[in-house]
Design a protein around this motif. Structure first.
Motif: not given
Lengths: 109, 115
Positions: A33, A35, A43, A45, A94, A96, A98, B34, B94, B101-105
């Motif tokens: 990934y 960012y 941050l 994506f 990743s 679970l 990152l 997270f 997530r 597993n893309k995360l939004t922060f």
């Protein structure tokens, strides 16, 4: 176990040039990934690669592109650099969650 | 769409005092949550994560967080702040489908620890 590694650590380019950033994921991780962390924008994506394919991209123009190699390492290319592309670019692999690399600080002058 | 809101872009505590960093999430499905920490000019380090099971999650460096579904919160706490805790902290959610597993922060909270 080595973590996510990124190179170079710092990169200075002039407006209009192209930048290439590299990332090696943790051994055994197939997804990478990208960012962007720009000042004041948090941050964001950019791109997700898995098994050599682009799976998802964020809201960025097409001049942001990349690829993933058979060994799962990845490259991010930014064409026609603009001043606002100056940011910390973070790569993650990743399981679970990152796991992030230390980032590449791109400065466009 | 999933999102997280971190209340307070800057938090200041005295060394030895309780640290409380707030995070609220929005998700239409059970989320994975997270907390990450970022020291100056470095990448993000995972502090802890909630996926399923026990709602009180313990992480590294003495931090913990509790998932409260009724309050849609996942606040980060540490009983006693240390100078080395000064950093920026990010809460993330997530995206469960279509994004791997893309995360939004969240927008981050800068923690300052004073003597």
């Amino acid at each position: 176990e080595a973590g996510v590694t990124q190179s170079p650590t710092h990169l200075i380019k002039t407006r209009g040039q192209q930048a290439t950033l590299r990332c090696s994921p943790i051994s055994g991780h197939t997804s990478v990934y990208w960012y962007q962390q720009a000042l004041g924008l948090g941050l964001q994506f950019l791109l997700w690669y898995d098994e050599g394919e682009e799976r998802n991209r964020g809201n960025f123009p097409p001049r942001f592109s990349g690829r993933q190699f058979p060994n799962y390492s990845s490259e991010l290319n930014v064409n026609a650099l603009e001043l606002e592309d100056s940011a910390l670019y973070l790569c993650a692999s990743s399981f679970l969650g990152l796991e992030f690399g230390q980032g590449t600080r791109l400065t466009v002058v | 769409a999933q999102s997280v809101t971190q209340l307070g872009s800057h938090v200041s505590v005295s060394e030895g005092a309780l640290v409380l960093l707030r995070c609220n999430y929005s998700s239409s499905v059970p989320p994975y949550l997270f907390w990450y920490v970022q020291y100056p000019n470095q990448g993000l380090q995972l502090l802890l994560k909630y996926t399923t099971g026990a709602t009180l999650v313990k992480g590294i460096n003495g931090f913990e967080a509790e998932f409260k579904k009724s309050e849609t919160s996942f606040h980060l706490t540490k009983p006693s702040a240390h100078m080395s805790d000064a950093a920026e902290y990010f809460c993330a959610v997530r995206v469960p489908t279509g994004g791997g597993n893309k995360l939004t922060f969240g927008t981050g909270t800068q923690l300052k620890v004073e003597l």
